[in-house]
Design a protein around this motif. Sequence first.
Motif, PDB file in Angstrom:
ATOM      1  N   SER A 256       0.845  -1.191   0.000  1.00 34.13           N
ATOM      2  CA  SER A 256       0.000   0.000   0.000  1.00 34.13           C
ATOM      3  C   SER A 256       0.888   1.252   0.000  1.00 34.13           C
ATOM      4  O   SER A 256       2.102   1.183   0.107  1.00 34.13           O
ATOM      5  CB  SER A 256      -0.933  -0.007   1.211  1.00 34.13           C
ATOM      6  OG  SER A 256      -0.181   0.114   2.396  1.00 34.13           O
ATOM      7  N   ASP A 257       0.270   2.394  -0.081  1.00 40.43           N
ATOM      8  CA  ASP A 257       1.008   3.658  -0.179  1.00 40.43           C
ATOM      9  C   ASP A 257       1.378   4.261   1.167  1.00 40.43           C
ATOM     10  O   ASP A 257       1.840   5.388   1.232  1.00 40.43           O
ATOM     11  CB  ASP A 257       0.184   4.671  -0.981  1.00 40.43           C
ATOM     12  CG  ASP A 257       0.044   4.248  -2.431  1.00 40.43           C
ATOM     13  OD1 ASP A 257       0.920   3.509  -2.909  1.00 40.43           O
ATOM     14  OD2 ASP A 257      -0.943   4.665  -3.070  1.00 40.43           O
ATOM     15  N   GLU A 258       1.192   3.510   2.232  1.00 41.45           N
ATOM     16  CA  GLU A 258       1.518   4.036   3.555  1.00 41.45           C
ATOM     17  C   GLU A 258       3.031   4.079   3.736  1.00 41.45           C
ATOM     18  O   GLU A 258       3.754   3.212   3.256  1.00 41.45           O
ATOM     19  CB  GLU A 258       0.900   3.146   4.638  1.00 41.45           C
ATOM     20  CG  GLU A 258      -0.605   3.174   4.651  1.00 41.45           C
ATOM     21  CD  GLU A 258      -1.172   2.310   5.761  1.00 41.45           C
ATOM     22  OE1 GLU A 258      -0.497   2.149   6.786  1.00 41.45           O
ATOM     23  OE2 GLU A 258      -2.274   1.802   5.587  1.00 41.45           O
TER      24      GLU A 258
END
Length: 84
Positions: A26-28
Amino acid sequence: MRAYLFGTGLLSAITGGVTLLRTARSDEPFTWRTALAWLSWGITLALAIGSVVDTRRARRAKLIPLDSPVEGDQKRLLRERLKR
């Protein structure tokens, strides 16, 4: 060999790793919590593999460490193996 590969400890460690991989995609951002999660997963995987190795060694009547979870069951495991 099947009993070792499909043990609950090893399966839970693998599914935990898959979950961590999904969150890593994910983009975290990578934070200290993520690092601790990966460290925890690595320790869990190492303990699960160590337990499998100790069980296998106990069934073959080889010495295992005193801190092993199967340390007290060596005779029983060997008897079960000799029955087969």
